[in-house]
Design a protein around this motif. Structure first.
Motif, mmCIF file in Angstrom:
data_model
loop_
_atom_site.group_PDB
_atom_site.id
_atom_site.type_symbol
_atom_site.label_atom_id
_atom_site.label_comp_id
_atom_site.label_asym_id
_atom_site.label_seq_id
_atom_site.Cartn_x
_atom_site.Cartn_y
_atom_site.Cartn_z
ATOM 1 N N LYS A 3 -24.307 -53.146 18.741
ATOM 2 C CA LYS A 3 -23.395 -53.186 19.889
ATOM 3 C C LYS A 3 -24.186 -54.323 20.919
ATOM 4 N N ALA A 4 -23.459 -54.766 21.714
ATOM 5 C CA ALA A 4 -24.004 -55.832 22.545
ATOM 6 C C ALA A 4 -25.210 -54.937 23.644
ATOM 7 N N GLY A 5 -26.256 -55.764 23.621
ATOM 8 C CA GLY A 5 -27.516 -55.215 24.100
ATOM 9 C C GLY A 5 -28.579 -54.827 23.176
ATOM 10 N N ASP A 6 -28.344 -54.607 21.863
ATOM 11 C CA ASP A 6 -29.103 -54.239 20.893
ATOM 12 C C ASP A 6 -30.323 -55.143 20.770
ATOM 13 N N VAL A 7 -31.495 -55.179 20.547
ATOM 14 C CA VAL A 7 -32.500 -55.875 20.218
ATOM 15 C C VAL A 7 -32.994 -56.073 18.788
ATOM 16 N N PHE A 8 -33.334 -57.075 18.174
ATOM 17 C CA PHE A 8 -33.676 -56.966 16.933
ATOM 18 C C PHE A 8 -35.093 -57.824 16.952
ATOM 19 N N GLU A 9 -36.092 -57.748 15.828
ATOM 20 C CA GLU A 9 -37.255 -58.656 15.547
ATOM 21 C C GLU A 9 -36.747 -59.255 14.495
ATOM 22 N N VAL A 10 -37.308 -60.489 14.316
ATOM 23 C CA VAL A 10 -36.817 -61.239 13.301
ATOM 24 C C VAL A 10 -38.045 -61.574 12.394
ATOM 25 N N GLY A 48 -39.854 -63.678 15.738
ATOM 26 C CA GLY A 48 -39.030 -63.917 16.705
ATOM 27 C C GLY A 48 -38.228 -62.573 17.118
ATOM 28 N N LYS A 49 -37.601 -62.798 18.181
ATOM 29 C CA LYS A 49 -36.606 -61.543 18.740
ATOM 30 C C LYS A 49 -35.376 -62.054 19.352
ATOM 31 N N LEU A 50 -34.272 -61.177 19.149
ATOM 32 C CA LEU A 50 -33.133 -61.694 19.589
ATOM 33 C C LEU A 50 -32.162 -60.352 20.223
#
Length: 302
Positions: free
Chosen positions: A238-245, A269-271
């Motif tokens: 969902k919108a707002g979720d944060v992930f590390e790359v 990274g992170k997005l």
């Protein structure tokens, strides 16, 4: 201490996928997955039998069964082998060895099925449905609240070896569902609508986790500070979720056993998700130390 309500055991690391497991899946391959019929364990059956709630439990199991199949299909990651009476990997292996299943050059002698590379086994081990009463003497009132708890153990099994290959944990109770009514029908039993809401939520959590374990989310395109992911509606994103790359490095091999422990993962990274579409999602890149197409994503706990 309150009892954990819903526990799913995929036995490796909490909150992370198993890179070694995902490496068993070839690029572009749609993995075959067998889902067993969802059952309740003997202790729970006996307990609810004494309480006269076996019918309610049966409705929960039936609803979970159909919702889980639907939720797994909605991930668009698996080819399902629908054998609802499959209750253990031993039956799956026996079926393979019967000669009734097509095999290929990669099939293991112990019985890797073309019908199911992995088996998902779910067993309910906790179900509570009761009325909690609170009396306010000064007001002369008694307030009733329906308390729901649902617990289950789920396992992903490698059909070629019979070994359990992954784990994670979830919790679920009546506070998690959107239906905020009492949940009580005219006959005093749990509302079917509330059963459906709870079991759909549980099934979606299980399906998303299974997909993430075997197919970690990946970047499929990058333009400037915008990345596109191979996750869309119905996958829990969902919108707002944060992930590390993470970029995948060399394979990690245990020098003592020769076991493949997965690949080295290097955080680069992170997005943050900004838009979710039916089949993909877009994200703003917050940190970029070499973010590129094909790299995997791990969710940041909120």
């Amino acid at each position: 201490m309150k009892k954990t309500l819903l526990t799913l055991c995929f036995l490796v690391s909490l909150g992370f996928g198993n890179t070694a497991l995902s490496q068993e899946v070839s690029a572009g391959e749609k993995v075959t997955l067998g889902i067993t019929k969802i059952t309740a364990n003997a202790t729970l059956n006996q307990k609810l039998g004494k309480e006269g709630k076996k019918d309610t439990l049966s409705r929960v199991l039936e609803s979970m069964d159909s919702n889980l199949t639907s939720a797994i299909q909605s991930t668009r990651k698996f080819e399902l082998v629908s054998r609802s009476d499959l209750d253990a990997v031993s039956k799956e292996i026996a079926f393979a060895e019967s000669g009734n299943v097509a095999t290929d050059k990669n099939a293991a002698k112990s019985g890797m099925l073309k019908g199911a590379k992995f088996i998902l086994v779910v067993s309910v081990d906790d179900f509570q449905d009761y009325i909690e009463k609170a009396t306010f003497a000064s007001l002369g009132k008694t307030v009733e609240k329906r308390i729901l708890r649902l617990g289950a153990v789920a396992k992903i099994i490698n059909s070629s070896t019979g070994s359990i290959v992954e784990t994670t944990n979830f919790t679920l109770n009546n506070a998690d569902v959107s239906d905020k009514s009492s949940g009580i029908s005219a006959d005093g039993n749990l509302n079917d609508s509330l059963v459906g809401e709870m079991t759909r939520l549980m099934a979606n959590k299980i399906a998303v986790r299974v997909a993430d374990v075997i197919f970690p989310a990946k970047i499929i395109a990058k333009t400037g500070k915008i990345a596109t992911l191979n996750r869309g509606d119905g996958t829990g994103i969902k919108a707002g979720d944060v992930f590390e790359v993470f970029a995948l490095g060399e394979a990690l091999i245990d020098p003592d056993t020769g076991e493949n422990l997965g690949s080295e993962e290097i955080r680069i990274g992170k997005l943050k998700i900004t838009r979710v579409t039916p089949k993909a999602s877009q994200a703003e890149i917050l940190e970029d130390n070499g973010v590129a197409k094909g790299q995997i994503l791990r969710p940041v706990a909120q």
